[in-house]
Design a protein around this motif. Structure first.
Motif, mmCIF file in Angstrom:
data_model
loop_
_atom_site.group_PDB
_atom_site.id
_atom_site.type_symbol
_atom_site.label_atom_id
_atom_site.label_comp_id
_atom_site.label_asym_id
_atom_site.label_seq_id
_atom_site.Cartn_x
_atom_site.Cartn_y
_atom_site.Cartn_z
ATOM 1 N N SER A 1 0.830 -1.199 0.000
ATOM 2 C CA SER A 1 0.000 0.000 0.000
ATOM 3 C C SER A 1 0.873 1.262 0.000
ATOM 4 O O SER A 1 0.604 2.218 -0.731
ATOM 5 C CB SER A 1 -0.923 -0.015 1.216
ATOM 6 O OG SER A 1 -1.679 1.157 1.265
ATOM 7 N N LYS A 2 1.926 1.275 0.817
ATOM 8 C CA LYS A 2 2.840 2.432 0.875
ATOM 9 C C LYS A 2 3.549 2.637 -0.462
ATOM 10 O O LYS A 2 3.720 3.771 -0.918
ATOM 11 C CB LYS A 2 3.863 2.253 1.990
ATOM 12 C CG LYS A 2 3.252 2.282 3.370
ATOM 13 C CD LYS A 2 3.989 3.265 4.205
ATOM 14 C CE LYS A 2 3.387 3.302 5.599
ATOM 15 N NZ LYS A 2 3.593 4.573 6.207
ATOM 16 N N ILE A 3 3.969 1.534 -1.091
ATOM 17 C CA ILE A 3 4.640 1.631 -2.392
ATOM 18 C C ILE A 3 3.676 2.182 -3.439
ATOM 19 O O ILE A 3 4.020 3.093 -4.201
ATOM 20 C CB ILE A 3 5.192 0.252 -2.821
ATOM 21 C CG1 ILE A 3 6.342 -0.162 -1.895
ATOM 22 C CG2 ILE A 3 5.640 0.278 -4.277
ATOM 23 C CD1 ILE A 3 6.760 -1.620 -2.036
ATOM 24 N N ARG A 4 2.459 1.648 -3.482
ATOM 25 C CA ARG A 4 1.454 2.132 -4.445
ATOM 26 C C ARG A 4 1.178 3.623 -4.238
ATOM 27 O O ARG A 4 1.113 4.392 -5.197
ATOM 28 C CB ARG A 4 0.157 1.348 -4.304
ATOM 29 C CG ARG A 4 0.184 0.019 -4.988
ATOM 30 C CD ARG A 4 -1.220 -0.597 -5.060
ATOM 31 N NE ARG A 4 -1.085 -1.996 -5.349
ATOM 32 C CZ ARG A 4 -1.100 -2.971 -4.447
ATOM 33 N NH1 ARG A 4 -1.296 -2.689 -3.169
ATOM 34 N NH2 ARG A 4 -0.953 -4.227 -4.800
ATOM 35 N N GLU A 5 1.013 4.021 -2.991
ATOM 36 C CA GLU A 5 0.751 5.428 -2.671
ATOM 37 C C GLU A 5 1.893 6.318 -3.171
ATOM 38 O O GLU A 5 1.657 7.356 -3.794
ATOM 39 C CB GLU A 5 0.581 5.577 -1.162
ATOM 40 C CG GLU A 5 0.253 6.966 -0.703
ATOM 41 C CD GLU A 5 0.115 7.039 0.811
ATOM 42 O OE1 GLU A 5 0.653 8.000 1.390
ATOM 43 O OE2 GLU A 5 -0.497 6.127 1.407
ATOM 44 N N PHE A 6 3.130 5.907 -2.917
ATOM 45 C CA PHE A 6 4.284 6.692 -3.351
ATOM 46 C C PHE A 6 4.335 6.790 -4.876
ATOM 47 O O PHE A 6 4.494 7.879 -5.432
ATOM 48 C CB PHE A 6 5.591 6.085 -2.824
ATOM 49 C CG PHE A 6 6.807 6.806 -3.317
ATOM 50 C CD1 PHE A 6 7.253 7.941 -2.676
ATOM 51 C CD2 PHE A 6 7.484 6.368 -4.445
ATOM 52 C CE1 PHE A 6 8.369 8.634 -3.144
ATOM 53 C CE2 PHE A 6 8.599 7.046 -4.921
ATOM 54 C CZ PHE A 6 9.037 8.187 -4.269
ATOM 55 N N PHE A 7 4.202 5.650 -5.571
ATOM 56 C CA PHE A 7 4.295 5.667 -7.029
ATOM 57 C C PHE A 7 3.133 6.420 -7.660
ATOM 58 O O PHE A 7 3.335 7.134 -8.642
ATOM 59 C CB PHE A 7 4.427 4.241 -7.579
ATOM 60 C CG PHE A 7 5.857 3.793 -7.684
ATOM 61 C CD1 PHE A 7 6.532 3.819 -8.885
ATOM 62 C CD2 PHE A 7 6.545 3.376 -6.562
ATOM 63 C CE1 PHE A 7 7.854 3.438 -8.974
ATOM 64 C CE2 PHE A 7 7.867 2.991 -6.631
ATOM 65 C CZ PHE A 7 8.531 3.024 -7.849
ATOM 66 N N ASN A 8 1.930 6.273 -7.130
ATOM 67 C CA ASN A 8 0.787 7.026 -7.663
ATOM 68 C C ASN A 8 1.015 8.521 -7.570
ATOM 69 O O ASN A 8 0.649 9.269 -8.476
ATOM 70 C CB ASN A 8 -0.507 6.654 -6.927
ATOM 71 C CG ASN A 8 -1.117 5.375 -7.437
ATOM 72 O OD1 ASN A 8 -1.075 5.089 -8.621
ATOM 73 N ND2 ASN A 8 -1.693 4.605 -6.542
ATOM 74 N N GLY A 9 1.621 8.984 -6.504
ATOM 75 C CA GLY A 9 1.830 10.411 -6.297
ATOM 76 C C GLY A 9 3.067 10.984 -6.947
ATOM 77 O O GLY A 9 3.135 12.185 -7.189
ATOM 78 N N ASN A 10 4.064 10.134 -7.252
ATOM 79 C CA ASN A 10 5.348 10.675 -7.685
ATOM 80 C C ASN A 10 5.893 10.150 -9.012
ATOM 81 O O ASN A 10 6.735 10.815 -9.615
ATOM 82 C CB ASN A 10 6.399 10.397 -6.603
ATOM 83 C CG ASN A 10 6.055 11.091 -5.313
ATOM 84 O OD1 ASN A 10 6.138 12.294 -5.209
ATOM 85 N ND2 ASN A 10 5.628 10.317 -4.325
ATOM 86 N N VAL A 11 5.465 8.992 -9.441
ATOM 87 C CA VAL A 11 6.035 8.418 -10.666
ATOM 88 C C VAL A 11 4.906 8.109 -11.644
ATOM 89 O O VAL A 11 4.675 8.842 -12.590
ATOM 90 C CB VAL A 11 6.868 7.149 -10.364
ATOM 91 C CG1 VAL A 11 7.493 6.591 -11.633
ATOM 92 C CG2 VAL A 11 7.958 7.444 -9.335
ATOM 93 N N ALA A 12 4.240 7.017 -11.433
ATOM 94 C CA ALA A 12 3.100 6.556 -12.238
ATOM 95 C C ALA A 12 2.475 5.398 -11.482
ATOM 96 O O ALA A 12 3.145 4.765 -10.661
ATOM 97 C CB ALA A 12 3.570 6.107 -13.621
#
Length: 89
Positions: free
Chosen positions: A8-19
């Motif tokens: 969940s933390k990884i998804r949140e980070f990538f959704n907000g910063n990468v793709a």
């Protein structure tokens, strides 16, 4: 911290910063002084551009480092390939 919480933390980070992540392919615990986790994440790169020109989607493979609290501390794109291409070929 559970694997589900880390994902969940990884998804949140990538959704907000990468793709948005396409797939999280691994999560491994790090031992020793630098405890935390490492993960491998696949992301579809430039999806709209590839669709517009009828090209196969490109997948970027990222290495991710998380600290003991599950926060992403660094990430790096390790490679990029066509989605239809099998790794190692």
């Amino acid at each position: 911290m559970t694997i589900k919480e880390l994902m969940s933390k990884i998804r949140e980070f990538f959704n907000g910063n990468v793709a948005p992540p396409f797939k999280i392919t691994s999560i491994e615990e790090r031992e020793g002084d630098e405890s935390g986790w490492t993960a491998t994440v696949e992301v579809i790169e430039e999806k709209e551009y590839m669709k517009r020109y009828a090209k196969d989607e490109m997948l970027g493979t990222y290495s991710v480092v998380l600290d003991k609290d599950g926060e992403v501390t660094s990430f790096k794109r390790e490679g990029i390939r066509y989605r239809s291409k099998v790794d190692g070929s």
